[in-house]
Design a protein around this motif. Structure first.
Motif, PDB file in Angstrom:
ATOM      1  N   GLU A 154      10.825  10.977  -3.211  1.00  0.00           N
ATOM      2  CA  GLU A 154      10.392  12.368  -3.072  1.00  0.00           C
ATOM      3  C   GLU A 154       9.192  12.681  -3.963  1.00  0.00           C
ATOM      4  N   ALA A 155       9.125  12.038  -5.114  1.00  0.00           N
ATOM      5  CA  ALA A 155       8.022  12.281  -6.048  1.00  0.00           C
ATOM      6  C   ALA A 155       7.345  10.948  -6.374  1.00  0.00           C
ATOM      7  N   PRO A 156       6.510  10.438  -5.494  1.00  0.00           N
ATOM      8  CA  PRO A 156       5.892   9.125  -5.709  1.00  0.00           C
ATOM      9  C   PRO A 156       4.849   9.140  -6.828  1.00  0.00           C
ATOM     10  N   LYS A 157       4.699   7.976  -7.473  1.00  0.00           N
ATOM     11  CA  LYS A 157       3.668   7.844  -8.501  1.00  0.00           C
ATOM     12  C   LYS A 157       2.282   7.785  -7.878  1.00  0.00           C
ATOM     13  N   LYS A 158       2.185   7.149  -6.721  1.00  0.00           N
ATOM     14  CA  LYS A 158       0.913   7.078  -5.999  1.00  0.00           C
ATOM     15  C   LYS A 158       1.189   6.865  -4.518  1.00  0.00           C
ATOM     16  N   THR A 159       0.168   7.064  -3.701  1.00  0.00           N
ATOM     17  CA  THR A 159       0.268   6.825  -2.264  1.00  0.00           C
ATOM     18  C   THR A 159      -0.644   5.661  -1.901  1.00  0.00           C
ATOM     19  N   ILE A 160      -0.124   4.725  -1.122  1.00  0.00           N
ATOM     20  CA  ILE A 160      -0.913   3.579  -0.681  1.00  0.00           C
ATOM     21  C   ILE A 160      -0.989   3.584   0.844  1.00  0.00           C
ATOM     22  N   LEU A 161      -2.190   3.670   1.388  1.00  0.00           N
ATOM     23  CA  LEU A 161      -2.403   3.534   2.829  1.00  0.00           C
ATOM     24  C   LEU A 161      -2.537   2.045   3.119  1.00  0.00           C
ATOM     25  N   PRO A 173      -2.719   9.248  -7.705  1.00  0.00           N
ATOM     26  CA  PRO A 173      -3.745   8.417  -7.067  1.00  0.00           C
ATOM     27  C   PRO A 173      -3.455   8.154  -5.577  1.00  0.00           C
ATOM     28  N   LEU A 174      -4.531   7.922  -4.839  1.00  0.00           N
ATOM     29  CA  LEU A 174      -4.466   7.602  -3.414  1.00  0.00           C
ATOM     30  C   LEU A 174      -5.236   6.297  -3.223  1.00  0.00           C
ATOM     31  N   GLU A 175      -4.570   5.289  -2.660  1.00  0.00           N
ATOM     32  CA  GLU A 175      -5.174   3.958  -2.574  1.00  0.00           C
ATOM     33  C   GLU A 175      -5.100   3.402  -1.157  1.00  0.00           C
ATOM     34  N   PHE A 176      -5.928   2.391  -0.901  1.00  0.00           N
ATOM     35  CA  PHE A 176      -5.931   1.692   0.385  1.00  0.00           C
ATOM     36  C   PHE A 176      -5.779   0.201   0.141  1.00  0.00           C
ATOM     37  N   TRP A 177      -4.920  -0.432   0.958  1.00  0.00           N
ATOM     38  CA  TRP A 177      -4.756  -1.883   0.910  1.00  0.00           C
ATOM     39  C   TRP A 177      -4.863  -2.438   2.315  1.00  0.00           C
ATOM     40  N   GLY A 178      -5.874  -3.275   2.538  1.00  0.00           N
ATOM     41  CA  GLY A 178      -6.069  -3.887   3.846  1.00  0.00           C
ATOM     42  C   GLY A 178      -6.523  -5.318   3.695  1.00  0.00           C
ATOM     43  N   ASP A 179      -6.989  -5.924   4.772  1.00  0.00           N
ATOM     44  CA  ASP A 179      -7.524  -7.281   4.718  1.00  0.00           C
ATOM     45  C   ASP A 179      -8.801  -7.291   3.885  1.00  0.00           C
ATOM     46  N   LEU A 194      -9.960   8.443  -2.304  1.00  0.00           N
ATOM     47  CA  LEU A 194      -9.337   7.162  -1.963  1.00  0.00           C
ATOM     48  C   LEU A 194      -9.989   6.010  -2.729  1.00  0.00           C
ATOM     49  N   GLU A 195      -9.162   5.172  -3.353  1.00  0.00           N
ATOM     50  CA  GLU A 195      -9.636   3.997  -4.077  1.00  0.00           C
ATOM     51  C   GLU A 195      -9.006   2.743  -3.476  1.00  0.00           C
ATOM     52  N   LEU A 196      -9.543   1.590  -3.841  1.00  0.00           N
ATOM     53  CA  LEU A 196      -8.968   0.327  -3.393  1.00  0.00           C
ATOM     54  C   LEU A 196      -7.762  -0.020  -4.258  1.00  0.00           C
ATOM     55  N   SER A 197      -6.731  -0.550  -3.622  1.00  0.00           N
ATOM     56  CA  SER A 197      -5.510  -0.926  -4.329  1.00  0.00           C
ATOM     57  C   SER A 197      -5.761  -2.118  -5.261  1.00  0.00           C
ATOM     58  N   SER A 198      -4.988  -2.182  -6.318  1.00  0.00           N
ATOM     59  CA  SER A 198      -5.042  -3.328  -7.229  1.00  0.00           C
ATOM     60  C   SER A 198      -4.576  -4.605  -6.528  1.00  0.00           C
ATOM     61  N   LEU A 199      -3.968  -4.480  -5.355  1.00  0.00           N
ATOM     62  CA  LEU A 199      -3.537  -5.654  -4.596  1.00  0.00           C
ATOM     63  C   LEU A 199      -4.728  -6.451  -4.047  1.00  0.00           C
ATOM     64  N   TYR A 200      -5.927  -5.876  -4.127  1.00  0.00           N
ATOM     65  CA  TYR A 200      -7.116  -6.644  -3.752  1.00  0.00           C
ATOM     66  C   TYR A 200      -7.439  -7.718  -4.785  1.00  0.00           C
ATOM     67  N   GLU A 201      -6.929  -7.554  -6.009  1.00  0.00           N
ATOM     68  CA  GLU A 201      -7.278  -8.493  -7.080  1.00  0.00           C
ATOM     69  C   GLU A 201      -6.828  -9.925  -6.789  1.00  0.00           C
ATOM     70  N   PRO A 202      -5.560 -10.177  -6.421  1.00  0.00           N
ATOM     71  CA  PRO A 202      -5.184 -11.557  -6.089  1.00  0.00           C
ATOM     72  C   PRO A 202      -5.872 -12.078  -4.836  1.00  0.00           C
ATOM     73  N   GLU A 210       3.522 -11.826  -5.670  1.00  0.00           N
ATOM     74  CA  GLU A 210       2.164 -11.371  -5.991  1.00  0.00           C
ATOM     75  C   GLU A 210       2.049  -9.858  -5.808  1.00  0.00           C
ATOM     76  N   ILE A 211       2.694  -9.334  -4.785  1.00  0.00           N
ATOM     77  CA  ILE A 211       2.659  -7.884  -4.560  1.00  0.00           C
ATOM     78  C   ILE A 211       3.321  -7.166  -5.734  1.00  0.00           C
ATOM     79  N   VAL A 212       4.443  -7.692  -6.188  1.00  0.00           N
ATOM     80  CA  VAL A 212       5.147  -7.082  -7.307  1.00  0.00           C
ATOM     81  C   VAL A 212       4.291  -7.103  -8.574  1.00  0.00           C
ATOM     82  N   SER A 213       3.671  -8.246  -8.867  1.00  0.00           N
ATOM     83  CA  SER A 213       2.949  -8.407 -10.140  1.00  0.00           C
ATOM     84  C   SER A 213       1.616  -7.689 -10.164  1.00  0.00           C
ATOM     85  N   HIS A 214       1.055  -7.335  -9.008  1.00  0.00           N
ATOM     86  CA  HIS A 214      -0.257  -6.684  -8.992  1.00  0.00           C
ATOM     87  C   HIS A 214      -0.218  -5.243  -8.500  1.00  0.00           C
ATOM     88  N   SER A 215       0.972  -4.712  -8.255  1.00  0.00           N
ATOM     89  CA  SER A 215       1.056  -3.333  -7.752  1.00  0.00           C
ATOM     90  C   SER A 215       1.001  -2.347  -8.900  1.00  0.00           C
TER      91      SER A 215
END
Length: 225
Positions: free
Chosen positions: A52-59, A130-136, A155-163, A220-225
Motif C-alpha cells: 500500500e505504501a511502496p518505497k518506489k515505483t518501477i515500470l 522515486p519512479l524508475e524504469f527497467w527494460g532491455d 522517471l529515472e533508470l533502475s539500478s538493475l541496469y548496472e549488472p 542479481e535482481i535482489v542484490s541490485h534493487s
C-alpha cells in the motif's frame, strides 16, 4: 464505454457476430459513418504489484521480467507496473511500446489489475517518487525509456541496469539480428541523446550488442534493487 467498442457494436448490430465489423474495410466504414471509427480493439490492461505504501515505483518493460521481480521479492517493498494485452508479439519491446503508448494517451482508459499485494491506484503510482524504469539494455529499450520520460519527467533508470551494463563491459550480450529477434535496431542518435544525456554511456555500450532484462538471475535482481 463498452457500447462503443468494436466487438460490442459488431455483435449487437451485425448478426450477433463480434468479428464482422473488423472485416469491413476502414474506408467503407468512414464513408458510411462520415468519420474514422476509433473503437478500441483490445482492453488496455496494466498489471501492478506491491504494498500500500511502496518505497518506489518501477515500470517494467515486459511481463516475464515483472514475474521475476516478484519472485525476487521486490513487490514486498516496491510497486511494480507492467502492461499486458491481446495481440502483442512475444518481443519484450512490444509490451514496452504499448506501455509508453498507453501512458502517452493518459491513464483514464486503462484497467488496473493487482497481481500481488495491494498497490495504490495507477495514477498514484505514476506520480510516485522515486519512479524508475527497467527494460532491455538495447536501443529500443532505451527509446521506450525516452518516450516514457517525456510524459513522466521524474522517471529515472533502475539500478538493475548496472549488472546488465557490467555484462556488456565484459564483452557479453547478443547482436541485433533475426536469430535474437532484434533485427533492425538502430543506434541511439545524437539528437535523441540531447534530450537525455543520462543514457549516453548506455547508448554507446549497446550500440552493437544488447542484454535482455530476463538475463538477470533472481539473485542479481535482489542484490541490485
Amino acid at each position: 464505454m463498452d457500447h462503443y467498442t468494436q466487438f460490442i457494436v459488431s455483435a449487437r448490430y451485425l448478426l450477433s457476430s463480434s468479428k464482422i465489423l473488423s472485416e469491413i474495410p476502414t474506408a467503407v466504414l468512414k464513408r458510411f459513418l462520415g468519420t474514422d471509427p476509433e473503437w478500441p480493439d483490445q482492453i488496455s490492461y496494466v498489471v501492478t504489484a506491491g504494498p500500500e505504501a511502496p518505497k518506489k515505483t518501477i515500470l517494467i518493460e515486459n511481463p516475464w521480467a515483472f514475474e521475476r521481480a516478484i519472485a525476487a521479492g521486490l513487490a514486498v517493498t516496491d510497486a511494480l507496473v507492467v502492461t499486458f494485452g491481446y495481440g502483442l508479439t512475444r518481443g519484450g519491446d512490444a509490451f514496452g511500446r504499448q506501455l509508453a503508448r498507453q501512458i502517452e494517451s493518459g491513464t483514464e482508459g486503462l484497467v488496473q489489475l493487482r497481481r500481488y499485494g495491494n498497490p495504490p491506484d495507477l495514477s498514484t503510482l505514476l506520480h510516485h517518487s522515486p519512479l524508475e524504469f527497467w527494460g532491455d539494455l538495447d536501443p529500443e529499450g532505451l527509446r521506450i525509456y525516452l518516450r516514457l520520460k517525456k510524459r513522466l519527467p521524474t522517471l529515472e533508470l533502475s539500478s538493475l541496469y548496472e549488472p546488465m551494463k557490467q555484462r556488456l563491459l565484459e564483452g557479453r550480450g547478443h547482436s541485433y539480428n533475426c536469430f535474437t529477434a532484434k533485427a533492425g535496431q538502430s543506434p541511439i542518435t545524437p539528437d535523441e541523446l540531447n534530450c537525455a544525456p543520462v543514457i549516453d554511456e548506455l547508448a554507446r555500450l549497446c550500440k552493437t550488442r544488447g542484454i535482455d532484462q530476463e538475463a538477470l538471475s533472481v539473485q542479481e535482481i535482489v542484490s541490485h534493487s
